[in-house]
Design a protein around this motif. Structure first.
Motif, PDB file in Angstrom:
ATOM      1  N   LYS A 194       0.829  -1.210   0.000  1.00 15.60           N
ATOM      2  CA  LYS A 194       0.000   0.000   0.000  1.00 15.60           C
ATOM      3  C   LYS A 194       0.861   1.257   0.000  1.00 15.60           C
ATOM      4  N   SER A 195       1.981   1.225   0.722  1.00 23.42           N
ATOM      5  CA  SER A 195       2.862   2.400   0.752  1.00 23.42           C
ATOM      6  C   SER A 195       3.529   2.641  -0.597  1.00 23.42           C
ATOM      7  N   ALA A 196       3.566   1.593  -1.435  1.00 23.97           N
ATOM      8  CA  ALA A 196       4.111   1.728  -2.791  1.00 23.97           C
ATOM      9  C   ALA A 196       3.050   2.190  -3.787  1.00 23.97           C
ATOM     10  N   GLY A 197       1.816   2.320  -3.297  1.00 24.01           N
ATOM     11  CA  GLY A 197       0.767   2.866  -4.156  1.00 24.01           C
ATOM     12  C   GLY A 197      -0.290   1.888  -4.594  1.00 24.01           C
ATOM     13  N   VAL A 198      -0.219   0.625  -4.142  1.00 26.31           N
ATOM     14  CA  VAL A 198      -1.198  -0.384  -4.551  1.00 26.31           C
ATOM     15  C   VAL A 198      -2.052  -0.765  -3.340  1.00 26.31           C
ATOM     16  N   ASP A 199      -3.355  -0.522  -3.450  1.00 29.79           N
ATOM     17  CA  ASP A 199      -4.279  -0.784  -2.347  1.00 29.79           C
ATOM     18  C   ASP A 199      -5.103  -2.025  -2.666  1.00 29.79           C
ATOM     19  N   LYS A 200      -4.695  -3.166  -2.118  1.00 24.15           N
ATOM     20  CA  LYS A 200      -5.386  -4.428  -2.386  1.00 24.15           C
ATOM     21  C   LYS A 200      -6.831  -4.386  -1.896  1.00 24.15           C
ATOM     22  N   GLU A 201      -7.071  -3.698  -0.787  1.00 23.31           N
ATOM     23  CA  GLU A 201      -8.425  -3.634  -0.229  1.00 23.31           C
ATOM     24  C   GLU A 201      -9.399  -2.976  -1.207  1.00 23.31           C
ATOM     25  N   GLU A 202      -8.916  -1.968  -1.934  1.00 26.19           N
ATOM     26  CA  GLU A 202      -9.775  -1.304  -2.914  1.00 26.19           C
ATOM     27  C   GLU A 202     -10.127  -2.270  -4.039  1.00 26.19           C
ATOM     28  N   GLY A 203      -9.194  -3.149  -4.388  1.00 24.33           N
ATOM     29  CA  GLY A 203      -9.465  -4.179  -5.384  1.00 24.33           C
ATOM     30  C   GLY A 203     -10.536  -5.142  -4.913  1.00 24.33           C
ATOM     31  N   TYR A 204     -10.470  -5.526  -3.631  1.00 26.25           N
ATOM     32  CA  TYR A 204     -11.490  -6.419  -3.072  1.00 26.25           C
ATOM     33  C   TYR A 204     -12.859  -5.744  -3.089  1.00 26.25           C
ATOM     34  N   LYS A 205     -12.879  -4.440  -2.824  1.00 22.86           N
ATOM     35  CA  LYS A 205     -14.138  -3.696  -2.846  1.00 22.86           C
ATOM     36  C   LYS A 205     -14.739  -3.696  -4.260  1.00 22.86           C
ATOM     37  N   THR A 206     -13.866  -3.552  -5.260  1.00 23.87           N
ATOM     38  CA  THR A 206     -14.342  -3.570  -6.642  1.00 23.87           C
ATOM     39  C   THR A 206     -15.028  -4.880  -6.957  1.00 23.87           C
ATOM     40  N   ASP A 226     -16.403  -6.994  -4.902  1.00 22.74           N
ATOM     41  CA  ASP A 226     -17.662  -7.082  -4.158  1.00 22.74           C
ATOM     42  C   ASP A 226     -18.780  -6.320  -4.861  1.00 22.74           C
ATOM     43  N   LYS A 227     -18.427  -5.177  -5.464  1.00 16.61           N
ATOM     44  CA  LYS A 227     -19.441  -4.331  -6.096  1.00 16.61           C
ATOM     45  C   LYS A 227     -19.935  -4.875  -7.431  1.00 16.61           C
ATOM     46  N   ILE A 228     -19.147  -5.711  -8.074  1.00 14.14           N
ATOM     47  CA  ILE A 228     -19.537  -6.202  -9.398  1.00 14.14           C
ATOM     48  C   ILE A 228     -19.922  -7.667  -9.414  1.00 14.14           C
ATOM     49  N   LYS A 229     -19.616  -8.403  -8.343  1.00  7.08           N
ATOM     50  CA  LYS A 229     -19.729  -9.857  -8.376  1.00  7.08           C
ATOM     51  C   LYS A 229     -21.135 -10.341  -8.698  1.00  7.08           C
ATOM     52  N   ALA A 273     -14.197   1.928 -11.002  1.00  7.24           N
ATOM     53  CA  ALA A 273     -13.948   0.632 -11.638  1.00  7.24           C
ATOM     54  C   ALA A 273     -15.237  -0.161 -11.771  1.00  7.24           C
ATOM     55  N   ALA A 274     -16.047  -0.150 -10.715  1.00  5.85           N
ATOM     56  CA  ALA A 274     -17.302  -0.899 -10.752  1.00  5.85           C
ATOM     57  C   ALA A 274     -18.242  -0.330 -11.800  1.00  5.85           C
ATOM     58  N   GLU A 275     -18.298   1.000 -11.924  1.00  8.25           N
ATOM     59  CA  GLU A 275     -19.185   1.622 -12.907  1.00  8.25           C
ATOM     60  C   GLU A 275     -18.773   1.240 -14.333  1.00  8.25           C
ATOM     61  N   ILE A 276     -17.466   1.192 -14.579  1.00 12.03           N
ATOM     62  CA  ILE A 276     -16.982   0.783 -15.906  1.00 12.03           C
ATOM     63  C   ILE A 276     -17.368  -0.659 -16.199  1.00 12.03           C
ATOM     64  N   VAL A 277     -17.126  -1.552 -15.239  1.00 10.72           N
ATOM     65  CA  VAL A 277     -17.431  -2.969 -15.448  1.00 10.72           C
ATOM     66  C   VAL A 277     -18.930  -3.199 -15.571  1.00 10.72           C
ATOM     67  N   LEU A 278     -19.728  -2.456 -14.835  1.00  8.25           N
ATOM     68  CA  LEU A 278     -21.184  -2.617 -14.930  1.00  8.25           C
ATOM     69  C   LEU A 278     -21.697  -2.240 -16.315  1.00  8.25           C
TER      70      LEU A 278
END
Length: 330
Positions: A6-18, A20-23, A114-119
């Protein structure tokens, strides 16, 4: 303090949220042929009910049309564009889309965007009876700036081998029918953005970006409705390069698609672009679809039937003998 991803700029939690929103929405595109759920290393799709099936695949992106969507924070149509650019290509061979995969790259992931694009992809897949069976979201700080996104997709379709449409049956005397586009689709936007730098300006009573972001038309329902009633000998999806580059791809040697450009219904936004940018008409036809989404080639005897089935389609020319492959009277 120790370093983390995350300190390098990659937030895995935000990916998990994405995810969840599209599944649940993605699952709605699945059918009995999809054998696994989102989250596996690979996606499985079972093929049944075909005698001699041929898989037809296509991949594409949205190009710099994305820039307009990102600048105006309008994300809902981009996924439709991504799917359409892939599915419309394989449709040119008579293929029915089976499944679609997407790739979304960004500088800093926002799960809402991201979710809006995938939807949008989900909506397009549903409209085409196609399953969205997998994808990849890549957060790439240093490669992309925060707020930047890139989108690409991959579509696989199927057609019986003896029903492949490849232009080989095209003959002199065949008629050329046009199905109109919904606008610029997803090509030529580097020039569009140069001539129209202010996406918020008013055009025909609304912000210009609304016209520019109209999603690429999906032609699956129209084409397969025709194929149930009449033969098509050639289909061309008019993308980058316009009629000049795409129509010759389906024309056999020794034949020429002779098209009367005066019959083409050019959208008003393209006419405004041409005028404002002082762009030559030939350059316009070599860059944009100019209102032509799909070109169909069929026998003269089937023209009336096809025009009855497709209320906005119209005839623009015929196949003649010649070595040029396309002759466009501008």
């Amino acid at each position: 303090m120790s370093n983390t991803y995350k300190s390098a700029g990659v937030d895995k939690e935000e990916g998990y949220k994405t995810v969840d929103k599209i599944k649940s929405a993605v699952a709605e595109t699945h059918n009995k042929n999809v054998l696994n759920n989102l989250g596996s290393f690979g996606a499985f799709y079972e093929i049944a009910g075909y005698k001699n099936p041929v898989l037809v695949s296509g991949t594409d992106g949205v190009g710099t049309k994305l820039k307009i969507a990102l600048d105006t924070k309008q994300y809902d149509s981009i996924g439709i564009d991504c799917f359409a650019m892939c599915a419309n290509d394989i449709l040119c061979h008579g293929a029915k889309p089976l499944f679609f995969l997407d790739y979304l790259a960004c500088g800093k992931l926002d799960s809402e965007i991201a979710a809006e694009i995938v939807l949008g992809m989900v909506k397009a897949c549903k409209d085409n009876n196609c399953a969205l069976i997998g994808g990849e979201t890549a957060e790439m700080p240093g490669m992309y700036q925060p707020g930047d996104y890139d989108v690409a997709g991959f579509c696989v379709g199927i057609v019986e081998k003896d029903q492949i449409i490849d232009g080989s049956k095209i003959r002199a005397g065949n008629k050329i029918i046009v199905i109109p586009s919904s606008g610029f689709h997803s090509n030529g936007f580097s020039l569009v953005r140069k001539i129209f730098p202010d996406f918020e300006e008013q055009f025909e009573g609304k912000p210009l970006y609304e016209t520019l972001l109209v999603p690429t038309r999906l032609y699956y329902q129209d084409i397969h409705k025709v194929l149930e009633e009449a033969p098509l000998y050639g289909i061309a999806h008019i993308t980058g390069g316009g009629l000049y580059e795409n129509v010759p791809r389906i024309i056999p040697e020794g034949l020429c698609a002779t098209i009367d450009a005066s019959k083409i219904q050019i959208p008003t936004v393209m006419q405004e672009l041409e005028k404002r940018g002082n762009i030559a008409r030939e350059e316009m036809f070599g860059t944009f679809n100019m209102g032509v989404g799909m070109v169909l080639v069929t026998d003269e005897n089937h023209v009336d039937k096809i025009l009855d089935l497709l209320e906005d389609a119209y005839v623009v020319g015929e196949i003649t003998e010649g070595s040029e492959k396309i002759k466009l009277s501008i």
